[in-house]
Design an enzyme around this catalytic site. Structure first.
Site, PDB file in Angstrom:
ATOM      1  N   SER A 142       0.826  -1.211   0.000  1.00  0.00           N
ATOM      2  CA  SER A 142       0.000   0.000   0.000  1.00  0.00           C
ATOM      3  C   SER A 142       0.860   1.261   0.000  1.00  0.00           C
ATOM      4  O   SER A 142       0.415   2.315  -0.463  1.00  0.00           O
ATOM      5  CB  SER A 142      -0.946   0.003   1.204  1.00  0.00           C
ATOM      6  OG  SER A 142      -0.225  -0.143   2.412  1.00  0.00           O
ATOM      7  N   HIS A 149       1.477   5.530   5.141  1.00  0.00           N
ATOM      8  CA  HIS A 149       0.865   5.892   3.866  1.00  0.00           C
ATOM      9  C   HIS A 149       1.221   7.325   3.465  1.00  0.00           C
ATOM     10  O   HIS A 149       1.426   7.614   2.289  1.00  0.00           O
ATOM     11  CB  HIS A 149      -0.650   5.735   3.951  1.00  0.00           C
ATOM     12  CG  HIS A 149      -1.091   4.312   3.973  1.00  0.00           C
ATOM     13  ND1 HIS A 149      -2.384   3.924   4.291  1.00  0.00           N
ATOM     14  CD2 HIS A 149      -0.413   3.161   3.713  1.00  0.00           C
ATOM     15  CE1 HIS A 149      -2.478   2.616   4.217  1.00  0.00           C
ATOM     16  NE2 HIS A 149      -1.302   2.129   3.880  1.00  0.00           N
TER      17      HIS A 149
END
Length: 263
Positions: free
Chosen positions: A133, A186
């Site tokens: 991710s 992230h």
């Protein structure tokens, strides 16, 4: 009349997978292969995950491995679905050698290193992270900056939202609805994507002369199927574009000597 929904076509999926460029295939194979390997050898997951408290000069392998490691089958599948088209698009634009150099190097080590420093010295925490991710948000940020140039904003009700903020919004939404997600991890990936799109870290790519020399010396276009050349203008996506020596009839020529398109 009942509404018609698009049907899943396994042949289209099969065709798409067979068209994937080389580096994308290698990274996908590595992700799937490592997940399979963790079934008989679960210690591999601990060996490859990014754990800030354990980071020192003997643990640098974690910076390269953590995007390839996944917590479980569903974690892996969801990340593969998200990252595959983004990887394919990136490799198609920059070439196989550039993609391989970046995704096995700085596109893992830089966001992983920044995350480790923030966790250890700023937040005084030890949140373990793993998964592709980080690449998803890195590539999304790079892509959205291209879109921002042509469409600076989009409307949500009475509000105008800057296009470049889309990945940041997704990061926040994901951190709220998906359990055990690292917001900081992230954001580190997205930040590197913004830097790549603005050109500030293009120096991370090996010099083009060296890449061209390697391609020619090793005949990579001839030896490796699905290889994407660095020189997109000359070679197109998968090698030298086909040419024809068939003469063009005079009736098909335009007055200025060019060839007419169509009947």
């Amino acid at each position: 009349m009942a509404p018609s929904f698009p049907q899943f076509n396994p042949m289209r999926l099969r065709s798409y997978i067979f068209r994937l460029p080389l580096c994308t295939r290698v990274l996908i194979a590595a992700i799937i292969g490592l997940w399979i390997a963790t079934i008989p050898f679960p210690w591999l997951r601990e060996f490859g995950r990014l754990e800030p408290a354990k980071m020192d000069l003997t643990q640098m392998h974690r910076l390269n491995l953590f995007p390839l490691m996944h917590l479980n089958f569903f974690h892996m599948i969801f990340n593969l679905i998200a990252v595959t088209p983004l990887l394919e698009r990136f490799e198609s634009e920059y070439g196989t050698l550039v993609s391989l150099a970046l995704f096995t190097g700085p596109f893992g080590t830089i966001p992983g290193g920044v995350y480790t420093l923030l966790e250890k010295f700023v937040f005084r925490s030890n949140t373990v992270v793993m998964g592709a991710s980080v690449w998803v948000f890195l590539l999304l940020s790079a892509e959205v900056m291209k879109t921002h140039k042509t469409n600076p904003s989009f409307n949500v009700g009475p509000y105008k939202i800057p296009t470049w903020t889309t990945p940041l919004i997704l990061v926040l939404v994901t951190s709220f609805i998906v359990p055990n997600v690292s917001l900081i991890g992230h954001l580190c990936g997205a930040g590197l994507g913004y830097l790549w799109a603005t050109g500030y870290i293009k120096f991370l790519v090996p010099p083009e002369k060296i890449l061209r020399w390697l391609e020619t010396k090793l005949n990579l276009l001839g030896r490796l199927p699905h290889y994407v050349s660095v020189d997109q203008k000359t070679y197109g996506r998968y090698g030298v574009l086909p040419s024809s020596n068939t003469p063009v009839p005079l009736s098909a020529r335009t007055p200025d000597g060019g060839q007419r398109l169509g009947p």
